[in-house]
Design a protein around this motif. Structure first.
Motif, PDB file in Angstrom:
ATOM      1  N   GLY A 187     -28.150  17.682  -0.321  1.00  7.05           N
ATOM      2  CA  GLY A 187     -29.586  17.824  -0.075  1.00  7.05           C
ATOM      3  C   GLY A 187     -29.927  19.117   0.656  1.00  7.05           C
ATOM      4  N   GLU A 188     -31.124  19.167   1.202  1.00  4.55           N
ATOM      5  CA  GLU A 188     -31.625  20.361   1.864  1.00  4.55           C
ATOM      6  C   GLU A 188     -30.867  20.623   3.161  1.00  4.55           C
ATOM      7  OE1 GLU A 188     -36.089  22.266   2.158  1.00  4.55           O
ATOM      8  OE2 GLU A 188     -35.821  20.121   2.500  1.00  4.55           O
ATOM      9  N   TRP A 189     -30.704  21.898   3.503  1.00  3.61           N
ATOM     10  CA  TRP A 189     -30.053  22.254   4.761  1.00  3.61           C
ATOM     11  C   TRP A 189     -30.976  21.943   5.927  1.00  3.61           C
ATOM     12  CZ3 TRP A 189     -25.115  22.872   4.465  1.00  3.61           C
ATOM     13  CH2 TRP A 189     -24.519  23.458   3.344  1.00  3.61           C
ATOM     14  N   ARG A 190     -30.452  21.200   6.910  1.00  7.76           N
ATOM     15  CA  ARG A 190     -31.216  20.802   8.095  1.00  7.76           C
ATOM     16  C   ARG A 190     -30.523  21.301   9.354  1.00  7.76           C
ATOM     17  NH1 ARG A 190     -36.384  18.932   6.920  1.00  7.76           N
ATOM     18  NH2 ARG A 190     -36.309  18.128   4.800  1.00  7.76           N
ATOM     19  N   HIS A 191     -31.318  21.780  10.299  1.00 10.51           N
ATOM     20  CA  HIS A 191     -30.767  22.338  11.536  1.00 10.51           C
ATOM     21  C   HIS A 191     -30.016  21.276  12.328  1.00 10.51           C
ATOM     22  CE1 HIS A 191     -31.250  23.526  15.887  1.00 10.51           C
ATOM     23  NE2 HIS A 191     -30.585  24.553  15.386  1.00 10.51           N
ATOM     24  N   LEU A 192     -28.803  21.622  12.765  1.00  9.06           N
ATOM     25  CA  LEU A 192     -27.995  20.725  13.590  1.00  9.06           C
ATOM     26  C   LEU A 192     -27.872  21.237  15.019  1.00  9.06           C
ATOM     27  CD1 LEU A 192     -26.053  18.209  13.695  1.00  9.06           C
ATOM     28  CD2 LEU A 192     -24.193  19.859  13.318  1.00  9.06           C
ATOM     29  N   ARG A 206     -33.627  25.018   6.959  1.00 10.33           N
ATOM     30  CA  ARG A 206     -33.079  26.346   7.242  1.00 10.33           C
ATOM     31  C   ARG A 206     -34.156  27.422   7.131  1.00 10.33           C
ATOM     32  NH1 ARG A 206     -29.023  29.872   3.539  1.00 10.33           N
ATOM     33  NH2 ARG A 206     -28.286  31.352   5.127  1.00 10.33           N
ATOM     34  N   ASP A 207     -34.992  27.369   6.094  1.00  8.73           N
ATOM     35  CA  ASP A 207     -36.048  28.372   5.935  1.00  8.73           C
ATOM     36  C   ASP A 207     -36.996  28.366   7.130  1.00  8.73           C
ATOM     37  OD1 ASP A 207     -35.036  29.202   3.528  1.00  8.73           O
ATOM     38  OD2 ASP A 207     -36.431  28.033   2.301  1.00  8.73           O
ATOM     39  N   ALA A 208     -37.379  27.161   7.566  1.00 14.70           N
ATOM     40  CA  ALA A 208     -38.292  27.055   8.698  1.00 14.70           C
ATOM     41  C   ALA A 208     -37.646  27.565   9.976  1.00 14.70           C
ATOM     42  CB  ALA A 208     -38.753  25.614   8.868  1.00 14.70           C
ATOM     43  N   MET A 209     -36.348  27.303  10.134  1.00 16.85           N
ATOM     44  CA  MET A 209     -35.639  27.761  11.326  1.00 16.85           C
ATOM     45  C   MET A 209     -35.558  29.277  11.357  1.00 16.85           C
ATOM     46  SD  MET A 209     -34.259  26.540  14.035  1.00 16.85           S
ATOM     47  CE  MET A 209     -33.295  27.197  15.401  1.00 16.85           C
ATOM     48  N   GLN A 210     -35.303  29.898  10.218  1.00 16.02           N
ATOM     49  CA  GLN A 210     -35.223  31.353  10.169  1.00 16.02           C
ATOM     50  C   GLN A 210     -36.571  31.989  10.509  1.00 16.02           C
ATOM     51  OE1 GLN A 210     -33.611  32.111   6.249  1.00 16.02           O
ATOM     52  NE2 GLN A 210     -31.506  31.981   6.972  1.00 16.02           N
ATOM     53  N   LYS A 211     -37.658  31.384  10.061  1.00 18.96           N
ATOM     54  CA  LYS A 211     -38.987  31.889  10.401  1.00 18.96           C
ATOM     55  C   LYS A 211     -39.258  31.737  11.896  1.00 18.96           C
ATOM     56  CE  LYS A 211     -40.997  30.949   5.845  1.00 18.96           C
ATOM     57  NZ  LYS A 211     -41.945  30.092   5.070  1.00 18.96           N
ATOM     58  N   GLN A 212     -38.792  30.625  12.460  1.00 18.80           N
ATOM     59  CA  GLN A 212     -38.979  30.387  13.890  1.00 18.80           C
ATOM     60  C   GLN A 212     -38.226  31.428  14.714  1.00 18.80           C
ATOM     61  OE1 GLN A 212     -37.275  26.834  16.399  1.00 18.80           O
ATOM     62  NE2 GLN A 212     -39.127  26.105  15.386  1.00 18.80           N
ATOM     63  N   ILE A 213     -37.012  31.758  14.291  1.00 19.74           N
ATOM     64  CA  ILE A 213     -36.221  32.762  14.995  1.00 19.74           C
ATOM     65  C   ILE A 213     -36.885  34.129  14.894  1.00 19.74           C
ATOM     66  CG2 ILE A 213     -34.020  34.009  14.968  1.00 19.74           C
ATOM     67  CD1 ILE A 213     -32.696  31.353  14.169  1.00 19.74           C
ATOM     68  N   SER A 214     -37.414  34.438  13.718  1.00 18.21           N
ATOM     69  CA  SER A 214     -38.073  35.730  13.526  1.00 18.21           C
ATOM     70  C   SER A 214     -39.330  35.868  14.382  1.00 18.21           C
ATOM     71  CB  SER A 214     -38.441  35.920  12.047  1.00 18.21           C
ATOM     72  OG  SER A 214     -37.284  35.947  11.247  1.00 18.21           O
ATOM     73  N   ALA A 215     -39.976  34.739  14.630  1.00 18.42           N
ATOM     74  CA  ALA A 215     -41.245  34.778  15.362  1.00 18.42           C
ATOM     75  C   ALA A 215     -41.070  34.891  16.869  1.00 18.42           C
ATOM     76  CB  ALA A 215     -42.061  33.522  15.041  1.00 18.42           C
ATOM     77  N   ALA A 216     -39.879  34.567  17.375  1.00 19.10           N
ATOM     78  CA  ALA A 216     -39.659  34.571  18.818  1.00 19.10           C
ATOM     79  C   ALA A 216     -38.538  35.534  19.172  1.00 19.10           C
ATOM     80  CB  ALA A 216     -39.310  33.163  19.301  1.00 19.10           C
ATOM     81  N   PRO A 217     -38.718  36.374  20.193  1.00 19.45           N
ATOM     82  CA  PRO A 217     -37.648  37.293  20.609  1.00 19.45           C
ATOM     83  C   PRO A 217     -36.406  36.517  21.016  1.00 19.45           C
ATOM     84  CG  PRO A 217     -39.733  37.845  21.663  1.00 19.45           C
ATOM     85  CD  PRO A 217     -39.929  36.517  20.992  1.00 19.45           C
ATOM     86  N   ALA A 225     -27.827  13.390  25.118  1.00 19.85           N
ATOM     87  CA  ALA A 225     -28.105  13.595  23.696  1.00 19.85           C
ATOM     88  C   ALA A 225     -29.391  14.392  23.531  1.00 19.85           C
ATOM     89  CB  ALA A 225     -28.217  12.251  22.973  1.00 19.85           C
ATOM     90  N   ALA A 226     -29.361  15.391  22.679  1.00 23.58           N
ATOM     91  CA  ALA A 226     -30.536  16.217  22.411  1.00 23.58           C
ATOM     92  C   ALA A 226     -31.172  15.785  21.096  1.00 23.58           C
ATOM     93  CB  ALA A 226     -30.144  17.690  22.344  1.00 23.58           C
ATOM     94  N   SER A 227     -32.479  15.542  21.110  1.00 25.58           N
ATOM     95  CA  SER A 227     -33.186  15.165  19.885  1.00 25.58           C
ATOM     96  C   SER A 227     -33.302  16.375  18.963  1.00 25.58           C
ATOM     97  CB  SER A 227     -34.583  14.640  20.216  1.00 25.58           C
ATOM     98  OG  SER A 227     -34.494  13.436  20.941  1.00 25.58           O
ATOM     99  N   LEU A 228     -33.118  16.122  17.674  1.00 23.40           N
ATOM    100  CA  LEU A 228     -33.181  17.201  16.691  1.00 23.40           C
ATOM    101  C   LEU A 228     -34.528  17.211  15.982  1.00 23.40           C
ATOM    102  CD1 LEU A 228     -29.707  16.975  14.909  1.00 23.40           C
ATOM    103  CD2 LEU A 228     -30.423  18.590  16.662  1.00 23.40           C
ATOM    104  N   PRO A 229     -35.216  18.335  15.966  1.00 21.22           N
ATOM    105  CA  PRO A 229     -36.412  18.424  15.127  1.00 21.22           C
ATOM    106  C   PRO A 229     -35.993  18.428  13.667  1.00 21.22           C
ATOM    107  CG  PRO A 229     -35.865  20.570  16.022  1.00 21.22           C
ATOM    108  CD  PRO A 229     -34.911  19.594  16.659  1.00 21.22           C
ATOM    109  N   ASN A 230     -36.777  17.823  12.836  1.00 21.38           N
ATOM    110  CA  ASN A 230     -36.458  17.760  11.408  1.00 21.38           C
ATOM    111  C   ASN A 230     -36.888  19.082  10.768  1.00 21.38           C
ATOM    112  OD1 ASN A 230     -35.697  16.846   8.910  1.00 21.38           O
ATOM    113  ND2 ASN A 230     -37.551  15.649   8.565  1.00 21.38           N
ATOM    114  N   ILE A 231     -36.026  20.087  10.894  1.00 15.52           N
ATOM    115  CA  ILE A 231     -36.414  21.433  10.477  1.00 15.52           C
ATOM    116  C   ILE A 231     -35.419  21.981   9.460  1.00 15.52           C
ATOM    117  CG2 ILE A 231     -35.223  22.476  12.459  1.00 15.52           C
ATOM    118  CD1 ILE A 231     -37.434  24.590  12.487  1.00 15.52           C
TER     119      ILE A 231
END
Length: 257
Positions: free
Chosen positions: A150-155, A63-74, A55-61
């Protein structure tokens, strides 16, 4: 006696807080669909592998935060390409256009037969336009859930897989078992598609435009068993603990008067 009662009430509130703060975790298996083999048979094979998966633990992140994270890393440094080597995104100068042809959802495991499932799969069928004849274009998908509007959360973020034009033979399936941290409720699904090597979303599909992604009855594995007992859904997370404590205090004051 009264003191014991209010201590018990306080502990109940703290339990709700702890449950709300508990990390979510999922088990996921993904694979390209082999259309020479029946889909149900392939899915059953993956279900048999799931219990052995970690089982992989999910960060409570969000959609907006995830998109910024993707943009920041190649993407080339954050995504696995599996057994195949992804075509370099610098190897072409022309524009690819993408769209989702269809996403099918399958509800798979409901151990206590209450109508809420802890395992489900998504069969993702997307197309690419503007590619050279025979070109396989590397992409990956980022999947989000929204609990009861509710808010979109990364799965989950998939490995890289390949699209070839409008082929019906390049669909990709993601089987997910919700291990813990998902209260019994209705969940919508949203999928963002990325071309490997780029940080902008090239196509999106969600419950807004596909009924198969709307109001999925889900719960995590730790709730999907007969011993869990009746669940009381409390919205508001840690606020529920404060509310219980406040109610207990009000009751104590009224009795004291």
């Amino acid at each position: 006696m009264k003191t014991s009662y209010y201590i018990a009430l306080l502990m109940l509130g703290l339990t709700f807080t702890a449950n709300a703060a508990a990390a979510s975790a999922v088990k996921t298996i993904e694979y390209g669909v082999n259309h020479s083999q029946p889909a149900d048979e392939m899915r059953q094979q993956q279900l048999e592998r799931l219990p052995q998966s970690a089982a992989a633990s999910l960060p409570n992140i969000t959609r907006d935060a995830m998109q910024k994270q993707i943009s920041a890393a190649p993407a080339s440094k954050t995504k696995s390409t599996g057994p195949l080597k992804a075509v370099s995104f610098a190897s072409h100068s022309y524009y690819h256009e993408f769209r989702f042809y269809d996403v099918q959802t399958y509800l798979l495991d409901d151990f206590n037969y209450d109508g809420f499932y802890h395992t489900f799969s998504l069969n993702i069928d997307a197309d690419v336009y503007g590619a050279a004849a025979g070109e396989q274009v590397p992409v990956y998908a980022v999947i989000y859930t929204s609990r009861n509007g509710g808010e979109w959360r990364h799965l989950h973020t998939t490995d890289v897989f390949y699209l070839q034009g409008e082929s019906a033979y390049d669909s990709y399936e993601v089987v997910t078992s919700l291990d813990r941290g998902f209260p019994t409720d209705y969940y919508d699904v949203l999928i963002d598609l990325y071309e490997y090597g780029y940080d902008d979303v090239v196509a999106t599909i969600s419950s807004d435009n596909s009924n198969s992604l709307y109001a999925l009855p889900l719960q995590s594995f730790d709730r999907d068993n007969d011993s869990y007992g009746e669940e009381v859904v409390v919205h508001g997370g840690s606020l529920s603990a404060l509310a219980l404590v406040a109610l207990g205090f009000i009751g104590w004051r009224r009795r004291a008067l």
